[in-house]
Scaffold this motif. Sequence first.
Motif, PDB file in Angstrom:
ATOM      1  N   ALA A  51       1.261  -7.773 -12.142  1.00 49.65           N
ATOM      2  CA  ALA A  51       1.403  -6.586 -11.292  1.00 49.65           C
ATOM      3  C   ALA A  51       0.565  -5.430 -11.838  1.00 49.65           C
ATOM      4  O   ALA A  51      -0.017  -4.665 -11.063  1.00 49.65           O
ATOM      5  CB  ALA A  51       2.865  -6.179 -11.191  1.00 49.65           C
ATOM      6  N   VAL A  52       0.474  -5.320 -13.151  1.00 40.74           N
ATOM      7  CA  VAL A  52      -0.345  -4.264 -13.759  1.00 40.74           C
ATOM      8  C   VAL A  52      -1.819  -4.527 -13.458  1.00 40.74           C
ATOM      9  O   VAL A  52      -2.564  -3.605 -13.104  1.00 40.74           O
ATOM     10  CB  VAL A  52      -0.086  -4.170 -15.276  1.00 40.74           C
ATOM     11  N   ARG A  53      -2.235  -5.781 -13.574  1.00 42.59           N
ATOM     12  CA  ARG A  53      -3.631  -6.120 -13.266  1.00 42.59           C
ATOM     13  C   ARG A  53      -3.941  -5.807 -11.802  1.00 42.59           C
ATOM     14  O   ARG A  53      -5.004  -5.269 -11.480  1.00 42.59           O
ATOM     15  CB  ARG A  53      -3.909  -7.591 -13.584  1.00 42.59           C
ATOM     16  N   LEU A  54      -3.025  -6.133 -10.923  1.00 42.84           N
ATOM     17  CA  LEU A  54      -3.220  -5.851  -9.503  1.00 42.84           C
ATOM     18  C   LEU A  54      -3.323  -4.345  -9.252  1.00 42.84           C
ATOM     19  O   LEU A  54      -4.167  -3.900  -8.462  1.00 42.84           O
ATOM     20  CB  LEU A  54      -2.074  -6.460  -8.698  1.00 42.84           C
ATOM     21  N   LEU A  55      -2.525  -3.545  -9.948  1.00 43.82           N
ATOM     22  CA  LEU A  55      -2.615  -2.089  -9.832  1.00 43.82           C
ATOM     23  C   LEU A  55      -3.950  -1.571 -10.361  1.00 43.82           C
ATOM     24  O   LEU A  55      -4.537  -0.644  -9.779  1.00 43.82           O
ATOM     25  CB  LEU A  55      -1.454  -1.420 -10.562  1.00 43.82           C
ATOM     26  N   LEU A  56      -4.431  -2.150 -11.448  1.00 47.37           N
ATOM     27  CA  LEU A  56      -5.741  -1.757 -11.984  1.00 47.37           C
ATOM     28  C   LEU A  56      -6.842  -2.058 -10.968  1.00 47.37           C
ATOM     29  O   LEU A  56      -7.754  -1.249 -10.773  1.00 47.37           O
ATOM     30  CB  LEU A  56      -6.026  -2.479 -13.304  1.00 47.37           C
ATOM     31  N   GLU A  57      -6.750  -3.210 -10.331  1.00 51.38           N
ATOM     32  CA  GLU A  57      -7.744  -3.565  -9.315  1.00 51.38           C
ATOM     33  C   GLU A  57      -7.665  -2.614  -8.121  1.00 51.38           C
ATOM     34  O   GLU A  57      -8.689  -2.178  -7.598  1.00 51.38           O
ATOM     35  CB  GLU A  57      -7.538  -5.012  -8.863  1.00 51.38           C
ATOM     36  N   ALA A  58      -6.448  -2.277  -7.708  1.00 55.82           N
ATOM     37  CA  ALA A  58      -6.284  -1.344  -6.592  1.00 55.82           C
ATOM     38  C   ALA A  58      -6.855   0.023  -6.943  1.00 55.82           C
ATOM     39  O   ALA A  58      -7.501   0.670  -6.108  1.00 55.82           O
ATOM     40  CB  ALA A  58      -4.808  -1.228  -6.218  1.00 55.82           C
ATOM     41  N   ALA A  59      -6.643   0.460  -8.176  1.00 54.34           N
ATOM     42  CA  ALA A  59      -7.193   1.748  -8.611  1.00 54.34           C
ATOM     43  C   ALA A  59      -8.720   1.702  -8.649  1.00 54.34           C
ATOM     44  O   ALA A  59      -9.394   2.661  -8.244  1.00 54.34           O
ATOM     45  CB  ALA A  59      -6.639   2.122  -9.980  1.00 54.34           C
ATOM     46  N   PHE A  60      -9.280   0.590  -9.105  1.00 51.08           N
ATOM     47  CA  PHE A  60     -10.729   0.438  -9.178  1.00 51.08           C
ATOM     48  C   PHE A  60     -11.341   0.497  -7.779  1.00 51.08           C
ATOM     49  O   PHE A  60     -12.205   1.322  -7.495  1.00 51.08           O
ATOM     50  CB  PHE A  60     -11.080  -0.890  -9.861  1.00 51.08           C
ATOM     51  N   PHE A  61     -10.872  -0.387  -6.893  1.00 51.33           N
ATOM     52  CA  PHE A  61     -11.457  -0.447  -5.552  1.00 51.33           C
ATOM     53  C   PHE A  61     -11.077   0.775  -4.711  1.00 51.33           C
ATOM     54  O   PHE A  61     -11.914   1.323  -3.990  1.00 51.33           O
ATOM     55  CB  PHE A  61     -11.044  -1.735  -4.841  1.00 51.33           C
ATOM     56  N   GLY A  62      -9.829   1.198  -4.806  1.00 48.08           N
ATOM     57  CA  GLY A  62      -9.417   2.388  -4.070  1.00 48.08           C
ATOM     58  C   GLY A  62     -10.156   3.623  -4.545  1.00 48.08           C
ATOM     59  O   GLY A  62     -10.563   4.468  -3.738  1.00 48.08           O
ATOM     60  N   GLY A  63     -10.348   3.728  -5.854  1.00 47.15           N
ATOM     61  CA  GLY A  63     -11.109   4.851  -6.395  1.00 47.15           C
ATOM     62  C   GLY A  63     -12.548   4.841  -5.924  1.00 47.15           C
ATOM     63  O   GLY A  63     -13.112   5.890  -5.586  1.00 47.15           O
TER      64      GLY A  63
END
Length: 120
Positions: free
Chosen positions: A69-81
């Motif tokens: 879940a943390v990795r998925l949040l990091l990916e969301a922050a990367f792409f969303g950012g």
Amino acid sequence: MSNHPVNLALRFALELAGLGAMGYWGLTEHEGITRWLLGLGLPLVAAVLWGTFRVPNDPRDAPIAVPGAVRLLLEAAFFGGAVLLLALADQPRAATIMGVIVVLHYVASYDRIRWLLSQR
């Protein structure tokens, strides 16, 4: 589906586009030394963070294991950012296109999302 070569190539292209979006924002929205620090530094920091974290049982050799879940949040922050920075750089069409492609990629990668969420 997430390991299909076309989807993996799309993911790699999205990663490069994300880094490019970060650099574009830094170079176009700032001046002086800040322009270069953000234009070159932000994509570098993002790439290092991207390659630093992995989930347990992931075949990648990243040094720090985190829950899925943390990795998925990091990916969301990367792409969303990256999408947000494109919008802030007055590139709404590019931001929309990238955002839609990211969402489609994750829809096609539903099996990977399930796997990530099962990793503790």
